[in-house]
Design an enzyme around this catalytic site. Structure first.
Site, mmCIF file in Angstrom:
data_model
loop_
_atom_site.group_PDB
_atom_site.id
_atom_site.type_symbol
_atom_site.label_atom_id
_atom_site.label_comp_id
_atom_site.label_asym_id
_atom_site.label_seq_id
_atom_site.Cartn_x
_atom_site.Cartn_y
_atom_site.Cartn_z
ATOM 1 N N PRO A 31 0.849 -1.559 0.068
ATOM 2 C CA PRO A 31 0.028 0.034 -0.267
ATOM 3 C C PRO A 31 1.009 1.438 -0.287
ATOM 4 O O PRO A 31 2.170 1.541 0.822
ATOM 5 C CB PRO A 31 -0.689 0.337 1.208
ATOM 6 C CG PRO A 31 0.025 -1.428 2.249
ATOM 7 C CD PRO A 31 0.447 -1.736 1.255
ATOM 8 N N ASN A 32 0.653 2.212 -0.593
ATOM 9 C CA ASN A 32 0.939 3.585 -0.756
ATOM 10 C C ASN A 32 2.193 3.388 -1.435
ATOM 11 O O ASN A 32 2.396 4.846 -2.002
ATOM 12 C CB ASN A 32 1.136 4.546 0.030
ATOM 13 C CG ASN A 32 -0.117 4.590 1.116
ATOM 14 O OD1 ASN A 32 -1.545 4.833 1.303
ATOM 15 N ND2 ASN A 32 -0.490 4.442 2.840
ATOM 16 N N ARG A 39 5.158 10.963 -2.458
ATOM 17 C CA ARG A 39 4.895 10.999 -1.021
ATOM 18 C C ARG A 39 5.922 10.780 -0.898
ATOM 19 O O ARG A 39 6.427 10.173 -0.717
ATOM 20 C CB ARG A 39 4.207 9.601 -0.704
ATOM 21 C CG ARG A 39 4.169 8.930 0.800
ATOM 22 C CD ARG A 39 3.901 7.813 0.674
ATOM 23 N NE ARG A 39 3.474 7.208 1.235
ATOM 24 C CZ ARG A 39 3.922 5.833 2.333
ATOM 25 N NH1 ARG A 39 4.117 4.818 0.736
ATOM 26 N NH2 ARG A 39 4.101 5.511 3.697
ATOM 27 N N TYR A 44 10.982 8.068 0.879
ATOM 28 C CA TYR A 44 10.864 7.883 -0.496
ATOM 29 C C TYR A 44 11.587 7.721 -0.787
ATOM 30 O O TYR A 44 11.800 7.389 -1.958
ATOM 31 C CB TYR A 44 9.512 7.519 -0.087
ATOM 32 C CG TYR A 44 8.709 6.672 0.925
ATOM 33 C CD1 TYR A 44 8.953 5.525 1.970
ATOM 34 C CD2 TYR A 44 8.158 7.888 1.760
ATOM 35 C CE1 TYR A 44 8.292 4.948 2.937
ATOM 36 C CE2 TYR A 44 7.047 7.063 3.156
ATOM 37 C CZ TYR A 44 7.258 5.652 3.539
ATOM 38 O OH TYR A 44 6.981 5.723 4.564
ATOM 39 N N ALA A 98 2.961 -0.166 4.950
ATOM 40 C CA ALA A 98 2.308 -0.544 6.535
ATOM 41 C C ALA A 98 1.632 -2.117 6.883
ATOM 42 O O ALA A 98 2.266 -2.199 7.804
ATOM 43 C CB ALA A 98 0.505 0.641 6.283
ATOM 44 N N HIS A 121 12.573 -2.765 2.728
ATOM 45 C CA HIS A 121 12.194 -1.220 2.745
ATOM 46 C C HIS A 121 13.259 0.237 2.317
ATOM 47 O O HIS A 121 14.367 -0.461 2.306
ATOM 48 C CB HIS A 121 11.647 -1.211 4.150
ATOM 49 C CG HIS A 121 11.019 -2.000 4.642
ATOM 50 N ND1 HIS A 121 9.552 -2.215 4.637
ATOM 51 C CD2 HIS A 121 11.399 -2.719 5.304
ATOM 52 C CE1 HIS A 121 9.390 -3.207 5.616
ATOM 53 N NE2 HIS A 121 9.867 -3.858 5.622
ATOM 54 N N ARG A 128 12.889 5.314 12.787
ATOM 55 C CA ARG A 128 11.189 5.985 12.822
ATOM 56 C C ARG A 128 10.720 5.619 13.662
ATOM 57 O O ARG A 128 11.218 4.967 14.769
ATOM 58 C CB ARG A 128 10.964 5.198 11.022
ATOM 59 C CG ARG A 128 11.725 5.866 9.725
ATOM 60 C CD ARG A 128 10.840 5.504 8.770
ATOM 61 N NE ARG A 128 9.819 6.475 8.629
ATOM 62 C CZ ARG A 128 9.030 5.996 7.724
ATOM 63 N NH1 ARG A 128 9.104 5.437 6.729
ATOM 64 N NH2 ARG A 128 7.832 6.823 7.229
HETATM 65 C C1 DHK Z 1 7.000 1.745 3.184
HETATM 66 C C2 DHK Z 1 6.208 1.838 4.012
HETATM 67 O O1 DHK Z 1 4.427 1.964 3.168
HETATM 68 C C3 DHK Z 1 5.730 2.150 4.889
HETATM 69 O O2 DHK Z 1 4.405 1.665 5.749
HETATM 70 C C4 DHK Z 1 6.471 0.907 6.178
HETATM 71 C C5 DHK Z 1 8.167 1.216 4.340
HETATM 72 C C6 DHK Z 1 8.429 1.619 5.635
HETATM 73 C C7 DHK Z 1 9.518 1.828 3.068
HETATM 74 O O3 DHK Z 1 10.500 2.540 3.758
HETATM 75 O O4 DHK Z 1 9.500 1.354 2.327
HETATM 76 O O5 DHK Z 1 6.781 1.555 7.324
#
Ligand code: DHK
Length: 165
Positions: A31-32, A39, A44, A98, A121, A128
């Site tokens: 997700p995301n 984002r 990221y 997540a 990740h 974090r």
């Molecule tokens: C990506 C996410 O969306 C977070 O919810 C994780 C992870 C970390 C990343 O670092 O790629 O906590």
């Protein structure tokens, strides 16, 4: 094509990956991660998911692997893809987003797949919030890579090449 072996050696020197026999690796983002580039870029990065996937496909090909890159915001869809990988893929590289920190369902699906799993990740989850420190994936992963941005996927593919060799 079948050539005499001396010609085969010229056409395909030893060590040249054969795309027809490439082990298929599911590179699954949760997700995301479709929002990459937009984002929280300070966490990221500025690369998009398309950029990341293109790099994975290229890196995999160099290693004699085929990267099957997918992303979903839906836990159940990820479970279904992981289950399906059991018979069609040789390994799973997973950034569960997540769901890493919440999903017993992904944990169970990965176990059921009986495939080697590498957890990735982009960010260093241990630097974090404390709710990101626990992972339901890590205990069943062959290894975990975090904090190196998209380089983590390259490293995971290298490790996966050794796992499936
Ligand atoms: C990506 C996410 O969306 C977070 O919810 C994780 C992870 C970390 C990343 O670092 O790629 O906590």
């Amino acid at each position: 094509m079948n050539f005499p072996c001396y010609m085969q050696a010229i056409l395909e020197p030893e060590g040249t990956p054969d795309p027809m026999n490439a082990a298929k690796i599911l590179v699954l983002n949760g997700p995301n991660l479709n929002m990459l580039g937009l984002r929280e870029p300070e966490i990221y990065g500025r690369e998009t998911l398309d950029d990341l996937n293109a790099k994975c496909v290229e890196k995999a090909a160099k290693l004699g692997l085929e990267a099957d890159c997918r992303q979903s915001n839906i836990e159940g869809e990820m479970v279904t893809w992981i289950q399906g990988a059991r018979t069609s893929h040789k390994g799973i590289i997973l950034n569960a987003g997540a769901y890493t920190h919440t999903s017993v369902a992904l944990h169970d699906a990965l176990l059921a797949s009986e495939l080697p799993v590498i957890e990735v990740h982009l960010s260093n989850i241990f630097g974090r919030e404390s709710f990101r420190h626990h992972s339901y994936i890590s205990p069943i992963a062959a290894g975990v890579i975090c904090g190196f941005g998209s380089l983590g996927y390259d490293l995971a593919l290298e490790a996966m090449a050794k796992q499936v060799a």
